[in-house]
Enzyme design. Structure first.
Site, PDB file in Angstrom:
ATOM      1  N   ASP A 149      36.676  59.753  30.258  1.00  0.00           N
ATOM      2  CA  ASP A 149      37.629  60.760  29.797  1.00  0.00           C
ATOM      3  C   ASP A 149      38.911  60.793  30.627  1.00  0.00           C
ATOM      4  OD1 ASP A 149      38.879  62.901  28.675  1.00  0.00           O
ATOM      5  OD2 ASP A 149      37.362  64.378  29.232  1.00  0.00           O
ATOM      6  N   ASP A 176      44.379  60.247  25.706  1.00  0.00           N
ATOM      7  CA  ASP A 176      43.155  60.955  26.057  1.00  0.00           C
ATOM      8  C   ASP A 176      41.914  60.274  25.480  1.00  0.00           C
ATOM      9  OD1 ASP A 176      41.146  62.729  26.619  1.00  0.00           O
ATOM     10  OD2 ASP A 176      42.005  64.415  25.511  1.00  0.00           O
TER      11      ASP A 176
END
Ligand SMILES: *[C@@H]1O[C@H](CO)[C@@H](O)[C@H](O)[C@H]1NC(C)=O
Length: 392
Positions: free
Chosen positions: A46, A251
Site C-alpha cells: 500500500d 495509491d
C-alpha cells in the site's frame, strides 16, 4: 483499500518479487518475515499508507481469519511512547506520561480501520546478491480491525505501508542506510498475475522512464499534479472549465481508480455519447457501471491520458490508462468501469490511481529526488541497472 483479496508478492531486500493469483479481485500482497525464528506474513502492498501492521495476538479483540497465525509480541517488543517514530506517528497526541505503549489507530478510505500498539522486532530481508539482512523494524501490532479488514478469510495478515512517512518501510530501511529511499512495483496485465517489486534503486531504469515531481500534500502520500486529463481527444474539465490542473495520487492500496466527480460525470457522458447502444446491466453489482458485453464493447472505449508537466515541454509527460487498465470483466461476463466517483470516498478533487491502472507499467517512487516515474513494461523480470546479471 481492500475490496477483496488477490495476488502475492514476496519481499526481498532491494527486490520483491510478486506472484499474483486470482483475477476476480484486485489486491496485491507480499510476504515478509518477522520475529525469531522468522515467521512469514502476507501484507497488502500500500503506497497510500504510512504504517505497516500485522494482525496480532496482544491478545486480539477483532482479527480476521488470515493466512498465518497472529503475530505474538514478547513484552520487550512493545515500543514505548518516547520512541521517535511513536512521536512522529502520534503528533500532538504523544503526551501520555503514564503510558507504557504507543497506541495507534488508522482509518482507511473505505472506513475500515485498524487499532493496535507499535512493536519493534527483527525483519528478515534477502538482498539481491543473496545476502540476508536483519532490520529492527517498527510496525503496528494490530489487535482490533473493523470493516473490510475484518472479513474472513482474509488473504493477508496486514498492510505494508509504503508512503514517504518516517515510519514507512522504505523510510525505515533508508534511515538505516540499507537502501536509498526509492522503490518500485510492476504488476502484469496477465489475468493470472505476476510481476515484481523492489526496494532501493538497483532496478530503476536509467532511461525510458517518464518522471513527474512529487508535490507535497497534506499527508505523506504520492501526490503529483496533472495539467490536464483527456478521454480520447476530449479534455475532461475541472471546476467548470478545461485547463485547470488536478492532484493525482498514486495509491497501490486502492483497487480501482477514482476521479473527481466532475471529471467522472464528464467521462460517463462521453462514454454514453460514444456508445448509445450500450446496455447497462444494473443487476451486476460488481461495480457501479457494468455493460452487457454481447459484442466487442471494449473497442468503443478510449484511453484516459493524464498529462503532466507544462505543455511546451518538448517531451510530453503522459500517464496513459488504456481501456484494459480501467475495465474489469465481471463474473457475469459484463464489462465494468473500474473508474469510480471520488466523492464517494471523500476525494472530491483528487484523482487516485489504483491497482487497476498501475498494471503493465514499472512505477518507481523516488523519495530522494521527490519524483514518480513510469514506463510501459511486461513486468516479467526486473532488470538490474548495476551490473548484477542475476536476481533471486
Ligand atoms: C458522486 O458521488 C456523490 C456522493 O455519493 C453523489 O452525490 C454524486 O451524485 C455522484 N456523482 C455521479 C456523477 O455519480
Amino acid at each position: 483499500m481492500q475490496f477483496c483479496s488477490q495476488g502475492h508478492k514476496q519481499t526481498v531486500l532491494k527486490l520483491l518479487r510478486l506472484i499474483l493469483s486470482y483475477p476476480d479481485c484486485r489486491q496485491y500482497y507480499t510476504s515478509i518475515f518477522v520475529g525469531n525464528p522468522p515467521r512469514p506474513y502476507f501484507l497488502d502492498v500500500d503506497t497510500g499508507s504510512d504504517l505497516t501492521w500485522i494482525q496480532c495476538d496482544a491478545p486480539c479483540t477483532n482479527c480476521a481469519q488470515g493466512p498465518h497465525p497472529l503475530y505474538k509480541p514478547a513484552k520487550e517488543k512493545i515500543v514505548p511512547p518516547r520512541d521517535l517514530l511513536c512521536q512522529e506517528l502520534q503528533g500532538d497526541q504523544n503526551n501520555c506520561e503514564t503510558c507504557k505503549q504507543c497506541d495507534y489507530e488508522i482509518e482507511y478510505a473505505d472506513r475500515s480501520s485498524s487499532m493496535g500498539v507499535l512493536a519493534k522486532d527483527d525483519m528478515h530481508l534477502i538482498a539481491t546478491n543473496g545476502g540476508r539482512e536483519k532490520l529492527d523494524f517498527v510496525f503496528g501490532c494490530a489487535y482490533d480491525q473493523q470493516g473490510q479488514l475484518l472479513s474472513s478469510p482474509a488473504k493477508t495478515d496486514g498492510i505494508l505501508g509504503l508512503s514517504s512517512a518516517a515510519i514507512s518501510l522504505p523510510s525505515q530501511l533508508a534511515s538505516k542506510g540499507i537502501i536509498s529511499n526509492i522503490f518500485g512495483h510492476c504488476i502484469t496485465r496477465e489475468t493470472n498475475g505476476g510481476g515484481y517489486m523492489f526496494l532501493g534503486d538497483d532496478y530503476v531504469p536509467r532511461w525510458g522512464m517518464t518522471w513527474a515531481p512529487i508535490r507535497g500534500g497534506p499527508d505523506n502520500l504520492y501526490h503529483t499534479k496533472a495539467q490536464k486529463v483527456n478521454y480520447g481527444d476530449q479534455e475532461l474539465s475541472m471546476h467548470g472549465h478545461a485547463g485547470n490542473s488536478v492532484q493525482v495520487i498514486f495509491d497501490s492500496g486502492s483497487s480501482y481508480t477514482y476521479l473527481p466527480e466532475e471529471m467522472y460525470k464528464n467521462l460517463i457522458d462521453a462514454i454514453k455519447d460514444d456508445s448509445p447502444s450500450f446496455v447497462q446491466d444494473s443487476s451486476d453489482t460488481t461495480l457501479p457501471l457494468c455493460w452487457k458485453a454481447d459484442f466487442s464493447v471494449r473497442s468503443f472505449f478510449k484511453p484516459l491520458n493524464l498529462h503532466f508537466g507544462r505543455r511546451w515541454f518538448v517531451v510530453p509527460k503522459t500517464f496513459t490508462i488504456v481501456p484494459d487498465d480501467y475495465l474489469i470483466i465481471s463474473e457475469k461476463g459484463n464489462v465494468c468501469l473500474g473508474l469510480l466517483n471520488g466523492t464517494e470516498i471523500n476525494h472530491g478533487s483528487t484523482i487516485i490511481v489504483g491497482d487497476v491502472s498501475l498494471r503493465g507499467k514499472l512505477v518507481v517512487y523516488d523519495n530522494e529526488r521527490r519524483q514518480i516515474g513510469w514506463a510501459n513494461s511486461e513486468c516479467t523480470k526486473p532488470q538490474s541497472q548495476k551490473g548484477f546479471p542475476f536476481f533471486l
